[in-house]
Design an enzyme around this catalytic site. Structure first.
Site, PDB file in Angstrom:
ATOM      1  N   ASP A   1      37.996  47.979  39.319  1.00 43.61           N
ATOM      2  CA  ASP A   1      39.117  48.674  38.672  1.00 43.61           C
ATOM      3  C   ASP A   1      38.566  49.849  37.851  1.00 43.61           C
ATOM      4  O   ASP A   1      37.590  49.696  37.108  1.00 43.61           O
ATOM      5  CB  ASP A   1      39.838  47.664  37.754  1.00 43.61           C
ATOM      6  N   HIS A   2      39.179  51.006  37.994  1.00 41.04           N
ATOM      7  CA  HIS A   2      38.804  52.203  37.212  1.00 41.04           C
ATOM      8  C   HIS A   2      37.299  52.509  37.236  1.00 41.04           C
ATOM      9  O   HIS A   2      36.687  52.701  36.173  1.00 41.04           O
ATOM     10  CB  HIS A   2      39.260  52.069  35.749  1.00 41.04           C
TER      11      HIS A   2
ATOM     12  N   ASP B   1      38.212  56.345  39.704  1.00 39.75           N
ATOM     13  CA  ASP B   1      39.163  56.962  38.780  1.00 39.75           C
ATOM     14  C   ASP B   1      38.621  58.316  38.294  1.00 39.75           C
ATOM     15  O   ASP B   1      37.852  58.398  37.346  1.00 39.75           O
ATOM     16  CB  ASP B   1      39.401  56.014  37.594  1.00 39.75           C
TER      17      ASP B   1
ATOM     18  N   GLY C   1      47.921  48.727  28.246  1.00 43.77           N
ATOM     19  CA  GLY C   1      48.031  48.063  26.949  1.00 43.77           C
ATOM     20  C   GLY C   1      49.433  47.534  26.672  1.00 43.77           C
ATOM     21  O   GLY C   1      50.298  47.505  27.554  1.00 43.77           O
TER      22      GLY C   1
ATOM     23  N   GLY D   1      49.101  49.928  34.487  1.00 48.13           N
ATOM     24  CA  GLY D   1      49.800  49.831  33.206  1.00 48.13           C
ATOM     25  C   GLY D   1      51.169  49.198  33.352  1.00 48.13           C
ATOM     26  O   GLY D   1      52.133  49.612  32.714  1.00 48.13           O
ATOM     27  N   ALA D   2      51.241  48.172  34.196  1.00 49.47           N
ATOM     28  CA  ALA D   2      52.554  47.661  34.595  1.00 49.47           C
ATOM     29  C   ALA D   2      52.940  46.342  33.922  1.00 49.47           C
ATOM     30  O   ALA D   2      53.959  45.746  34.275  1.00 49.47           O
ATOM     31  CB  ALA D   2      52.575  47.491  36.118  1.00 49.47           C
ATOM     32  N   SER D   3      52.153  45.880  32.965  1.00 52.09           N
ATOM     33  CA  SER D   3      52.462  44.586  32.344  1.00 52.09           C
ATOM     34  C   SER D   3      53.870  44.564  31.747  1.00 52.09           C
ATOM     35  O   SER D   3      54.368  45.582  31.252  1.00 52.09           O
ATOM     36  CB  SER D   3      51.439  44.265  31.242  1.00 52.09           C
TER      37      SER D   3
ATOM     38  N   ASN E   1      49.016  46.441  38.960  1.00 51.16           N
ATOM     39  CA  ASN E   1      47.945  45.942  38.098  1.00 51.16           C
ATOM     40  C   ASN E   1      48.491  45.227  36.862  1.00 51.16           C
ATOM     41  O   ASN E   1      49.450  45.691  36.246  1.00 51.16           O
ATOM     42  CB  ASN E   1      47.083  47.117  37.624  1.00 51.16           C
ATOM     43  N   THR E   2      47.828  44.144  36.518  1.00 53.55           N
ATOM     44  CA  THR E   2      48.222  43.385  35.326  1.00 53.55           C
ATOM     45  C   THR E   2      46.981  42.886  34.607  1.00 53.55           C
ATOM     46  O   THR E   2      46.179  42.156  35.199  1.00 53.55           O
ATOM     47  CB  THR E   2      49.098  42.166  35.712  1.00 53.55           C
TER      48      THR E   2
HETATM   49  O1  G3H Z   1      43.112  49.365  32.967  1.00 62.42           O
HETATM   50  C1  G3H Z   1      42.290  48.783  32.287  1.00 62.42           C
HETATM   51  C2  G3H Z   1      42.159  47.325  32.345  1.00 62.42           C
HETATM   52  O2  G3H Z   1      43.137  46.699  31.561  1.00 62.42           O
HETATM   53  C3  G3H Z   1      40.776  46.916  31.991  1.00 62.42           C
HETATM   54  O3  G3H Z   1      40.535  47.049  30.634  1.00 62.42           O
HETATM   55  O4  G3H Z   1      38.347  48.210  30.458  1.00 62.42           O
HETATM   56  O5  G3H Z   1      39.218  46.719  28.620  1.00 62.42           O
HETATM   57  O6  G3H Z   1      38.413  45.738  30.775  1.00 62.42           O
HETATM   58  P1  G3H Z   1      39.022  46.924  30.080  1.00 62.42           P
HETATM   59  P1  13P Z   2      48.330  46.631  31.772  1.00 59.44           P
HETATM   60  O1  13P Z   2      47.584  47.016  30.532  1.00 59.44           O
HETATM   61  O2  13P Z   2      49.745  47.087  31.707  1.00 59.44           O
HETATM   62  O3  13P Z   2      48.222  45.196  32.086  1.00 59.44           O
HETATM   63  O4  13P Z   2      47.656  47.444  32.993  1.00 59.44           O
HETATM   64  C1  13P Z   2      46.433  47.025  33.516  1.00 59.44           C
HETATM   65  C2  13P Z   2      45.861  48.012  34.469  1.00 59.44           C
HETATM   66  O5  13P Z   2      46.474  48.983  34.873  1.00 59.44           O
HETATM   67  C3  13P Z   2      44.498  47.751  34.950  1.00 59.44           C
HETATM   68  O6  13P Z   2      44.012  48.773  35.741  1.00 59.44           O
HETATM   69 ZN    ZN Z   3      44.643  50.726  35.153  1.00 59.70          ZN
END
Ligand code: G3H
Ligand code: 13P
Ligand code: ZN
Length: 305
Positions: free
Chosen positions: A80-81, A102, A177, A207-209, A249-250
């Site tokens: 991820d990212h 990313d 977040g 960012g879909a939480s 993503n969550t």
């Molecule tokens: O999009 C980011 C994810 O929530 C991962 O966050 O870099 O704090 O592990 P993190």
């Molecule tokens: P949330 O912070 O909304 O859960 O998003 C997570 C995310 O996009 C991880 O790449």
């Molecule tokens: Zn993300």
């Protein structure tokens, strides 16, 4: 065996549903997500941020994910990212089956150039790359963007053609977040439709939480001080899936569930110091949250390999 990201996402694109991509940092989070996927008969993507890799270590995460993939549902292991080429190389070598590059914080030319490079590196392993155009707001450990720059539909088409990516993360108003909206939560669905008309590959929503209020209330009851967080309501997610999102993503919702459950146990059982009694209920609550998300995304029941 782990399944390739693009195998899972191509099916989702054809079937008009979205697959949950859940961030994992340790065994319990992974178990929660996989148990949810098994319960819901759903394909699933477990993803590791660069922060997760430095926290847990690549080898531990790989073993946890490979063990998870022995279950009877398709499981992809995704970076991820990714913003560091050496991490991308390490993940590919170790067997990750999806890579996100990313380059969204870079100027257009550099985003195209670096994303193309990630595609080239991943191709050798038969692994598809998720790119990002526009910026998703919010700030977490290693991923931050001060403001949201919405994805331009025409640029999205050009970006996909120029880079050869397998999936595209779009910015339509979400942010990372727990504090996503100050007023009413609203995604730019019109923009999503315009992107979907032009882009034929799977689209991704970061960012879909949902930041469910019941979870915030539970965490607050046991001492959390979270202010006034706001997530993406389920109806907005359903609409986004209907209009063409295929990967969602969550991370935040799992973090909130973990926090709420751990706080509850510690408060209610101050004499108990067995980590299993503290982490077990947290794992259960994360599973419950992940199951709900799978229902909303439409991936429940789609596990057939
Ligand atoms: O999009 C980011 C994810 O929530 C991962 O966050 O870099 O704090 O592990 P993190
Ligand atoms: P949330 O912070 O909304 O859960 O998003 C997570 C995310 O996009 C991880 O790449
Ligand atoms: Zn993300």
């Amino acid at each position: 065996m782990l399944t390739k990201l693009q195998t899972i996402l191509k099916k989702a694109l054809r079937g008009h549903y979205a697959v949950g991509a859940f961030n994992i940092n340790n065994m319990e989070i992974c178990q929660a997500v996989i148990r949810a996927a098994v319960e819901k008969k759903s394909p699933v993507i477990i993803q590791t941020s660069e922060g997760a890799i430095s926290y847990a270590g690549l080898d531990y995460l790989k073993c946890i994910a490979e063990t998870a993939a022995k279950q009877k549902v398709p499981v992809a292991l995704h970076l991820d990212h990714g913003r560091d080429v050496s991490t991308v190389k390490k993940c590919l070598k170790a067997g990750w089956t999806g890579i996100m590059w990313d380059g969204s914080h870079l100027p257009w030319k550099d985003n195209v150039k670096t994303t193309k490079k990630a595609v080239k590196l991943s191709e050798k392993y038969g692994v598809g790359v998720e790119g990002e155009l526009g910026t998703i707001g919010g700030a977490e450990d290693k991923v931050s963007a001060r403001e949201i720059i919405y994805t331009d539909p025409d640029s999205a088409k050009e970006f996909v053609e120029k880079t050869g990516i397998s999936a595209l993360a779009v910015a339509i108003g979400t942010s990372h977040g727990a504090y996503k909206f100050s007023g009413k939560a609203k995604l730019d669905i019109h923009r999503l439709k315009e992107i979907r008309k032009r882009v034929k590959i799977p689209l991704v929503l970061h960012g879909a939480s949902g930041v469910p209020h019941w979870l915030i209330t539970q965490a607050a009851r046991y001492g959390a001080q979270l202010g006034k967080p706001e997530g993406v309501p389920d109806e907005q997610i359903r609409l986004a899936v209907k209009e063409g999102i295929n990967k969602i993503n969550t991370d935040t919702d799992l973090r909130l569930a973990f926090d709420a459950a751990v706080r509850k146990t510690l408060k209610e059982k101050p004499e108990d110091f067995d980590p299993r009694h503290i982490l077990g209920p947290a794992r259960d609550l994360m599973q419950k949250v992940a199951e709900h998300r799978m229902d909303v995304f439409g991936c429940a029941g789609k596990a057939k390999r």
